[in-house]
Enzyme design. Structure first.
Site, mmCIF file in Angstrom:
data_model
loop_
_atom_site.group_PDB
_atom_site.id
_atom_site.type_symbol
_atom_site.label_atom_id
_atom_site.label_comp_id
_atom_site.label_asym_id
_atom_site.label_seq_id
_atom_site.Cartn_x
_atom_site.Cartn_y
_atom_site.Cartn_z
ATOM 1 N N HIS A 121 1.000 -1.044 -0.063
ATOM 2 C CA HIS A 121 0.169 -0.393 0.314
ATOM 3 C C HIS A 121 1.190 1.218 -0.194
ATOM 4 O O HIS A 121 2.200 1.469 0.589
ATOM 5 C CB HIS A 121 -0.096 -0.041 1.369
ATOM 6 C CG HIS A 121 -1.630 1.409 1.605
ATOM 7 N ND1 HIS A 121 -2.086 2.550 1.365
ATOM 8 C CD2 HIS A 121 -2.951 0.809 1.370
ATOM 9 C CE1 HIS A 121 -2.974 2.888 1.689
ATOM 10 N NE2 HIS A 121 -3.836 1.677 1.352
ATOM 11 N N ASP A 198 2.828 -4.446 8.806
ATOM 12 C CA ASP A 198 2.449 -3.146 8.511
ATOM 13 C C ASP A 198 0.695 -3.934 8.619
ATOM 14 O O ASP A 198 0.509 -5.498 7.261
ATOM 15 C CB ASP A 198 1.641 -2.871 6.508
ATOM 16 C CG ASP A 198 0.423 -2.056 6.053
ATOM 17 O OD1 ASP A 198 -0.538 -2.494 6.667
ATOM 18 O OD2 ASP A 198 0.750 -1.564 5.116
ATOM 19 N N GLN A 201 -4.017 -4.923 6.978
ATOM 20 C CA GLN A 201 -5.323 -5.820 6.451
ATOM 21 C C GLN A 201 -5.736 -8.165 7.685
ATOM 22 O O GLN A 201 -6.825 -8.147 7.046
ATOM 23 C CB GLN A 201 -5.028 -6.478 4.908
ATOM 24 C CG GLN A 201 -5.314 -4.844 4.111
ATOM 25 C CD GLN A 201 -7.150 -4.795 4.424
ATOM 26 O OE1 GLN A 201 -8.181 -5.121 4.455
ATOM 27 N NE2 GLN A 201 -7.324 -3.224 3.915
ATOM 28 N N LYS A 224 -10.889 -0.424 10.484
ATOM 29 C CA LYS A 224 -10.964 -1.343 9.669
ATOM 30 C C LYS A 224 -11.329 -2.666 10.223
ATOM 31 O O LYS A 224 -11.835 -3.736 9.885
ATOM 32 C CB LYS A 224 -9.457 -1.876 8.446
ATOM 33 C CG LYS A 224 -9.544 -0.864 8.063
ATOM 34 C CD LYS A 224 -8.044 -1.009 7.620
ATOM 35 C CE LYS A 224 -7.741 -0.461 6.615
ATOM 36 N NZ LYS A 224 -8.584 0.291 5.014
ATOM 37 N N CYS A 362 -4.713 2.570 -3.753
ATOM 38 C CA CYS A 362 -3.666 2.970 -2.894
ATOM 39 C C CYS A 362 -2.198 1.746 -3.204
ATOM 40 O O CYS A 362 -1.389 1.535 -2.602
ATOM 41 C CB CYS A 362 -3.752 2.948 -1.804
ATOM 42 S SG CYS A 362 -4.720 4.328 -1.319
HETATM 43 N N1 PLP Z 1 -1.892 -0.378 4.971
HETATM 44 C C1 PLP Z 1 -2.802 -1.146 4.258
HETATM 45 C C2 PLP Z 1 -2.272 -2.754 3.926
HETATM 46 C C3 PLP Z 1 -4.691 -0.754 3.651
HETATM 47 O O1 PLP Z 1 -4.980 -2.233 3.109
HETATM 48 C C4 PLP Z 1 -4.295 0.666 3.725
HETATM 49 C C5 PLP Z 1 -5.684 0.795 3.816
HETATM 50 O O2 PLP Z 1 -6.284 0.079 3.420
HETATM 51 C C6 PLP Z 1 -2.711 0.803 4.572
HETATM 52 C C7 PLP Z 1 -2.030 1.162 4.912
HETATM 53 C C8 PLP Z 1 -3.073 2.427 5.591
HETATM 54 O O3 PLP Z 1 -4.809 2.317 6.823
HETATM 55 P P1 PLP Z 1 -4.801 3.880 6.987
HETATM 56 O O4 PLP Z 1 -5.670 4.952 6.329
HETATM 57 O O5 PLP Z 1 -5.855 3.088 7.811
HETATM 58 O O6 PLP Z 1 -3.541 5.027 7.738
#
Ligand code: PLP
Length: 408
Positions: A121, A198, A201, A224, A362
């Site tokens: 992401h 990270d 998910q 989430k 993203c």
């Molecule tokens: N990393 C992953 C794999 C994600 O799916 C997301 C959000 O969709 C993020 C990071 C970023 O999360 P946040 O926007 O809640 O900071």
């Protein structure tokens, strides 16, 4: 676990969209919130609201207890060794930025490597690009297999004694792959590198044990996983956090302030400048209670079953391309319908009451690797049922008929 019963605890799901009962399949973007979380927020604001760590009055100490109690819940939820290893942040993005701006910039030099994967992401990519630019470190990427999975031999070949940091996602928000982060952490440590996972998910959908994974840093977002937006966490091993400099300065994070010099509080507060996200933390604590009562193993099993069922149903649609592994996928399915733009697919699905995500998710480098500009994605959570998947499949068949020629 009875998803149809659980669904009743999510008031937002009980509505019609465009004349159809809503089928919400965008939980990977953000989840819906159950009554216990909504009630915890209401109760906090109706009875306990005050600023934390400051007032000696009763509401101040109740708010502080609620906020710090939530931190204890997160620590137990992740099986962290110490409560002060939990830093509250706005979400995954802010947590990763903190490590990249503080830890990475202090340890990386020219010639060092930061290792990522091309399926990250943007939130786990751009902070490292910035850290590399600032320090002269080089970015390296572990190659991925056509289904989005990683081979440990490729991990072994990419991480070297020059690697200072490895950062990768536990579960891909596009491919649905689950990375072997425990094994990758062992490889990173063999070379003296640190690893950030990270967990955006993974945390909502499966049991996570940061000590078992032996990751150095772990980031996730509350929104989430049934909690409000604006709250998330960074877990970091105490000995690493203790060496890190804050990146945000001001109230709440200080010990002693002079006109020309100041000192910081101890962990975890030195990383929480300003009035923190108190109600968000209370909501996160309630969400953790809610998820634990159902059981993370049960949630994972339910979603894997739904994803497998969705894979099977969607595979029956001629001309529909599904990305990611056919087996062992997390609870999401990413697809394209012929040459129809995913925004158009999502618009027609919405007219049938089915909410899916469309776009680059993203993950622009991943889209280029897949040789597409965008995809559609259906993502499941504990409140989704087999009937929701059937509604998606039926709406996709209608979409295909709508766009007619050239598909399948
Ligand atoms: N990393 C992953 C794999 C994600 O799916 C997301 C959000 O969709 C993020 C990071 C970023 O999360 P946040 O926007 O809640 O900071």
């Amino acid at each position: 676990m009875n998803a149809s019963e659980l669904r009743k605890l999510f008031p937002i799901l009980d509505q019609e969209v465009n004349g159809h009962p809503l089928v919400y399949l965008d939980s990977a973007a953000t989840s819906q919130k159950p009554i216990p979380v909504l009630e915890a927020l209401k109760a906090y604001y109706e009875h306990d609201n005050a600023n934390v760590h400051r007032g000696v009055h009763t509401l101040g100490s109740r708010a502080t207890d609620a906020y710090e109690g939530a931190r204890e819940k997160v620590a137990a939820f992740l099986n962290a060794r110490y409560t002060e290893e939990i830093i509250f942040t706005r979400g995954t993005t802010t947590a990763i930025n903190l490590v990249a701006a503080s830890y990475a910039r202090s340890v990386c030099r020219e010639g060092d490597e930061i290792v990522l994967t091309p399926i990250e992401h943007h939130s786990n990519l751009i902070p490292w690009q910035q850290a590399a630019k600032a320090t002269g470190a080089t970015l390296k990427y572990i190659p991925v297999q056509p289904d989005g999975s990683l081979l440990l031999e490729d991990v072994e070949a990419t991480i070297t004694p020059n690697t200072k940091m490895v950062a990768l996602t536990y579960v891909s928000n596009v491919m649905g792959t689950v990375n072997p982060v425990k094994q990758i952490a062992a490889i990173a440590h063999k070379h003296g590198a640190k690893i950030l996972v990270d967990g955006a998910q993974s945390t909502p959908h499966m049991k996570v044990d940061v000590r078992d994974l032996d990751c150095d840093f772990y980031a996730f977002s509350g929104h989430k996983m049934c909690a409000p937006t604006g709250i998330g966490c960074l877990y970091g091993k105490k000995e690493l956090l203790e060496k890190m400099e804050p990146v945000e300065f001001g109230g709440e994070m200080i010990d002693h302030v002079d006109l020309y010099e100041s000192t910081w509080k101890e962990l975890p507060w030195r990383f929480e400048g300003g009035t923190p996200i108190i109600a968000g933390a209370v909501g996160l604590g309630a969400a953790i209670d809610f998820l634990q009562e159902i059981g993370l193993d049960e949630i994972e099993r339910h979603e894997h079953e739904l994803a497998a069922y969705a894979y099977e149903r969607l595979s029956e649609i001629d001309g529909l391309a599904i990305y990611g592994p056919s087996k062992n996928r997390s609870g999401l399915v990413t697809f394209n319908l012929g040459e129809v733009h995913p925004h158009d697919v999502a618009t027609v699905l919405d007219s049938e009451g089915v909410a899916v995500r469309a776009g680059h998710h993203c993950c622009q480098p991943l889209m280029r690797w897949l040789a597409v500009t965008a995809t559609a994605r259906a993502s499941f959570y504990l409140y989704n049922t087999h009937e929701d998947v059937d509604r998606l499949a039926a709406a996709l068949v209608k979409t295909k008929e709508y766009f007619g020629h050239g598909i399948g």
